[in-house]
Enzyme design. Structure first.
Site, short mmCIF file in Angstrom:
data_model
loop_
_atom_site.label_atom_id
_atom_site.label_comp_id
_atom_site.label_asym_id
_atom_site.label_seq_id
_atom_site.Cartn_x
_atom_site.Cartn_y
_atom_site.Cartn_z
N VAL A 93 -74.09 15.59 9.12
CA VAL A 93 -75.08 14.70 9.40
C VAL A 93 -76.62 15.12 9.41
CG1 VAL A 93 -73.64 13.07 10.47
CG2 VAL A 93 -74.97 14.71 11.88
N HIS A 177 -66.44 3.63 28.21
CA HIS A 177 -64.64 3.13 28.20
C HIS A 177 -64.36 2.54 29.25
CE1 HIS A 177 -63.58 7.09 29.70
NE2 HIS A 177 -62.37 6.42 30.12
N LYS A 181 -61.37 -0.91 30.35
CA LYS A 181 -60.26 -1.07 31.34
C LYS A 181 -59.96 -2.38 31.86
CE LYS A 181 -60.53 3.96 32.83
NZ LYS A 181 -59.09 4.43 32.59
N GLU A 215 -60.52 13.66 39.84
CA GLU A 215 -59.56 14.22 38.83
C GLU A 215 -59.11 15.61 39.41
OE1 GLU A 215 -61.70 13.76 34.72
OE2 GLU A 215 -62.94 14.85 35.94
N ASP A 234 -71.82 13.38 33.76
CA ASP A 234 -70.57 13.08 33.41
C ASP A 234 -69.86 11.54 33.87
OD1 ASP A 234 -68.55 13.76 31.46
OD2 ASP A 234 -67.11 14.46 33.05
N HIS A 239 -69.81 5.72 34.21
CA HIS A 239 -68.90 4.99 34.60
C HIS A 239 -69.27 4.32 36.29
CE1 HIS A 239 -67.23 6.60 31.32
NE2 HIS A 239 -66.74 7.75 31.93
N LYS A 337 -63.72 17.45 40.16
CA LYS A 337 -62.78 17.79 39.42
C LYS A 337 -62.03 18.88 40.36
CE LYS A 337 -64.51 18.14 34.64
NZ LYS A 337 -63.49 17.07 34.07
P1 NAP Z 1 -65.40 17.09 19.33
O1 NAP Z 1 -63.97 17.49 19.47
O2 NAP Z 1 -66.34 18.59 19.55
O3 NAP Z 1 -65.69 16.60 18.01
C1 NAP Z 1 -67.10 16.46 17.47
C2 NAP Z 1 -67.02 15.67 16.09
O4 NAP Z 1 -68.36 15.74 15.42
C3 NAP Z 1 -66.00 16.44 15.13
O5 NAP Z 1 -65.42 15.41 14.35
C4 NAP Z 1 -67.13 17.40 14.24
O6 NAP Z 1 -66.66 17.57 13.11
C5 NAP Z 1 -68.18 16.24 14.23
N1 NAP Z 1 -69.53 17.14 13.86
C6 NAP Z 1 -70.06 18.00 14.55
N2 NAP Z 1 -71.19 18.53 13.90
C7 NAP Z 1 -71.39 17.40 12.97
C8 NAP Z 1 -72.26 17.47 11.87
N3 NAP Z 1 -73.26 18.36 11.88
N4 NAP Z 1 -72.07 16.40 10.51
C9 NAP Z 1 -71.05 15.89 10.94
N5 NAP Z 1 -70.04 15.86 11.76
C10 NAP Z 1 -70.19 16.59 12.94
O7 NAP Z 1 -65.91 16.19 20.55
P2 NAP Z 1 -65.16 14.99 21.02
O8 NAP Z 1 -64.57 15.31 22.18
O9 NAP Z 1 -64.29 14.17 20.08
O10 NAP Z 1 -66.41 14.21 21.85
C11 NAP Z 1 -67.45 13.30 20.71
C12 NAP Z 1 -68.56 12.72 21.53
O11 NAP Z 1 -67.66 11.78 22.59
C13 NAP Z 1 -69.16 13.71 22.55
O12 NAP Z 1 -70.30 13.26 22.50
C14 NAP Z 1 -68.34 13.82 23.84
O13 NAP Z 1 -69.32 14.17 24.90
C15 NAP Z 1 -67.91 12.26 23.93
N6 NAP Z 1 -66.83 12.11 24.75
C16 NAP Z 1 -65.72 12.82 24.44
C17 NAP Z 1 -64.52 12.47 25.15
C18 NAP Z 1 -63.33 13.10 25.17
O14 NAP Z 1 -62.55 12.93 26.07
N7 NAP Z 1 -63.09 14.07 24.21
C19 NAP Z 1 -64.86 11.65 26.44
C20 NAP Z 1 -66.08 10.99 26.71
C21 NAP Z 1 -66.93 11.24 25.84
P3 NAP Z 1 -66.10 18.93 12.60
O15 NAP Z 1 -65.37 19.53 13.44
O16 NAP Z 1 -65.32 18.54 11.11
O17 NAP Z 1 -67.14 19.62 12.26
#
Ligand code: NAP
Length: 489
Positions: A93, A177, A181, A215, A234, A239, A337
């Site tokens: 992006v 999210h 719920k 948690e 966080d 929330h 946590k």
């Molecule tokens: P993640 O596992 O680190 O995944 C990040 C995603 O973004 C991957 O698909 C990655 O693709 C993509 N990405 C990174 N840099 C990019 C770039 N320059 N261009 C295009 N795509 C890019 O993160 P996540 O845990 O899924 O979390 C995503 C968001 O949701 C974050 O803001 C996080 O804080 C939030 N969030 C997550 C959770 C959770 O439970 N995981 C809960 C609440 C909120 P590639 O790996 O293919 O590069």
């Protein structure tokens, strides 16, 4: 279904290879598809940096469904049919020229498209620019943004400004999210679908409100994100303040996006900003040390992280709402946590009776407590005083007994959906009621930024607490000095 709902035929998912996509988003979209709730011809395009073909992405999605769907939901035919909806676009992006690729891939979007950004918030701005360049911001496009929306008020405003430069507010869907719920939506049913609570739902009837999100997990795989964020950002900024608003708001006139969000925003405007000199008295921060959780010995935060850090993994706050309804009623918020148990709940403690006729006969009264348990179980419970059976010759024996509404048991035949199912469907169908409006999110940041500034001004560092406990002992003092005890059992 409200007449405003307009389904569309394309969903574009940024961050499609991420943890959230695997654990929540793909299983949620499958859940909707399985129940025939997605528009029949809707395609789902995943986008991320990883090089992948459409087939490789379908394989990736299948593995995620295999791993994260409950066994009784894995229907081979339905999974195969869901996977046919999926395709994939490799795209960074931060590289504007990459956006022409999705433009070619998606083709005509005039029937409508929903976009969901499940990436780090630092990528929202370039993504918006790229979408604008590719012509994906026209009137039939809605955009969903995963939390956190920034890092503080200034960064949140920057993101909001960038999004607002191309999307009007009525096409922006900010996800929290918790609002997806069922039990959280049940707060509205409990308060505004029953007549008996509302007359006592105020400073005359309620002594204090306690909101806990505890948690048992530690850092898990989230060290990179969490150490830069901490418990306040966080959990509290989103929330917990949303829960507080649903408990504290005035009755909305209608169940719609404006009426409900207006009332929540009014609560945030009345939330008393904690002055720097009051922060040490009204807040507690902690960081977990070693201990035992669920019978397992666990490491402390610093050992897990492998470097020094002053990030808080626990926070407790005494909040006040300056309006007529809530004058003098403390709202205690607590999240951490590696706590003693995993639990999200709201406990509302009512005022004691004005005079006890039982006092002269030895009968002891406890104030009524209404508990709304959000997880792991879902129930609503009211503790009420009852007389123990007996002849009372040595005094009247009174005891608290629970009046229980188990939502799990009462609605046992109804599938409990992942919160994201509801929210993704609302994004696809165009209902903003359960999404956070700009003024709300900015008020939330302003309030928690003031707390963080108070910690810095007073050089407050998190106090260590044993894993498996309820946080630092100062958290107990926070309520006890008001004569209030945390509802911990
Ligand atoms: P993640 O596992 O680190 O995944 C990040 C995603 O973004 C991957 O698909 C990655 O693709 C993509 N990405 C990174 N840099 C990019 C770039 N320059 N261009 C295009 N795509 C890019 O993160 P996540 O845990 O899924 O979390 C995503 C968001 O949701 C974050 O803001 C996080 O804080 C939030 N969030 C997550 C959770 C959770 O439970 N995981 C809960 C609440 C909120 P590639 O790996 O293919 O590069």
């Amino acid at each position: 279904m409200p007449g405003t709902r307009q389904p569309l035929d394309k969903l574009l998912l940024f961050g499609a290879t991420g943890d959230l996509a695997q654990r929540m988003l793909l299983p949620s979209l499958y859940g909707l598809d399985e129940d025939g709730l997605l528009p029949a011809d809707m395609t789902i395009t995943g986008a991320a940096r990883s090089e992948m073909s459409d087939d490789a992405f379908r394989k990736f999605a299948k593995e995620a469904l295999d791993k994260f769907l409950p066994a009784d939901r894995k229907e081979k035919d339905k999974i195969a049919s869901f996977l046919k909806r999926l395709n994939y676009q490799t795209l960074d992006v931060t590289k504007m020229d990459h956006f022409t690729r999705i433009s070619d891939e998606l083709g005509d979007t005039s029937k409508g498209m929903a976009i969901f950004l499940s990436t780090a918030p630092s990528l929202f701005e370039p993504t918006i620019k790229g979408l604008d360049k590719a012509g994906f911001t026209h009137g039939n496009v809605r955009i969903g943004l995963e939390k956190p929306l920034g890092y503080d008020l200034a960064s949140s405003r920057e993101i909001n400004d960038a999004v607002a430069s191309v999307f009007p507010e009525d096409r922006i869907y900010r996800f929290d999210h918790y609002l997806g719920k069922e039990t959280v939506q049940n707060i509205l049913a409990l308060r505004f679908g029953n007549s008996f609570f509302e007359p006592v739902w105020n400073a005359q009837g309620i002594d204090n409100v306690q909101i806990t999100i505890a948690e048992t997990v530690g850092l898990e795989e989230r060290a990179g994100y969490y150490d830069g964020a901490g418990a306040l950002r966080d959990m509290v900024t989103n929330h917990m303040l949303q829960l507080l608003a649903l408990i504290a708001m005035e009755p909305p006139a209608r169940y719609d996006k404006d009426a409900i969000r207006d009332e929540k925003a009014k609560v945030f405007r009345c939330l008393r900003q904690i002055a720097p000199e009051d922060v040490p008295h009204n807040t507690v921060t902690g960081q977990y040390g070693p201990g035992a959780v669920d019978g397992q010995i666990v490491k402390g935060y610093l050992d897990e992280l492998g470097k020094p850090s002053v990030t808080e993994t626990f926070v407790a706050i005494k909040a006040n709402i300056d309006n007529w309804r809530w004058q003098g009623v403390p709202f205690y918020l607590r999240t951490g946590k590696r706590m003693a148990v995993r639990r999200s709940e709201i406990a509302i403690q009512f005022k004691p009776v004005p005079h006890s006729m039982f006092a002269g006969r030895g009968g002891l009264l406890q104030p009524n407590v209404l508990t709304i348990r959000l997880q792991p179980e879902e129930y609503i419970q009211m503790l009420i005083m009852a007389k123990e059976p007996g002849l009372d010759r040595d005094g009247v024996h009174l005891r608290e007994v629970p009046l229980n509404l188990s939502l799990d048991a009462e609605f046992a035949g109804t599938r409990r959906r992942i919160a994201y199912e509801r929210l993704l469907l609302d994004l696809i169908e165009g209902d903003q009621t359960l999404f956070v409006r700009r003024d709300e999110v900015e008020a939330q940041w302003a309030w928690t930024d003031a707390i963080r500034a108070g910690w810095a001004a007073n050089d407050m560092k998190p106090k260590s607490y044993a894993s498996g406990s309820w946080g630092p002992s100062t958290s107990i003092a926070l309520t006890e000095r008001d004569g209030v005890t945390w509802q911990d059992d």
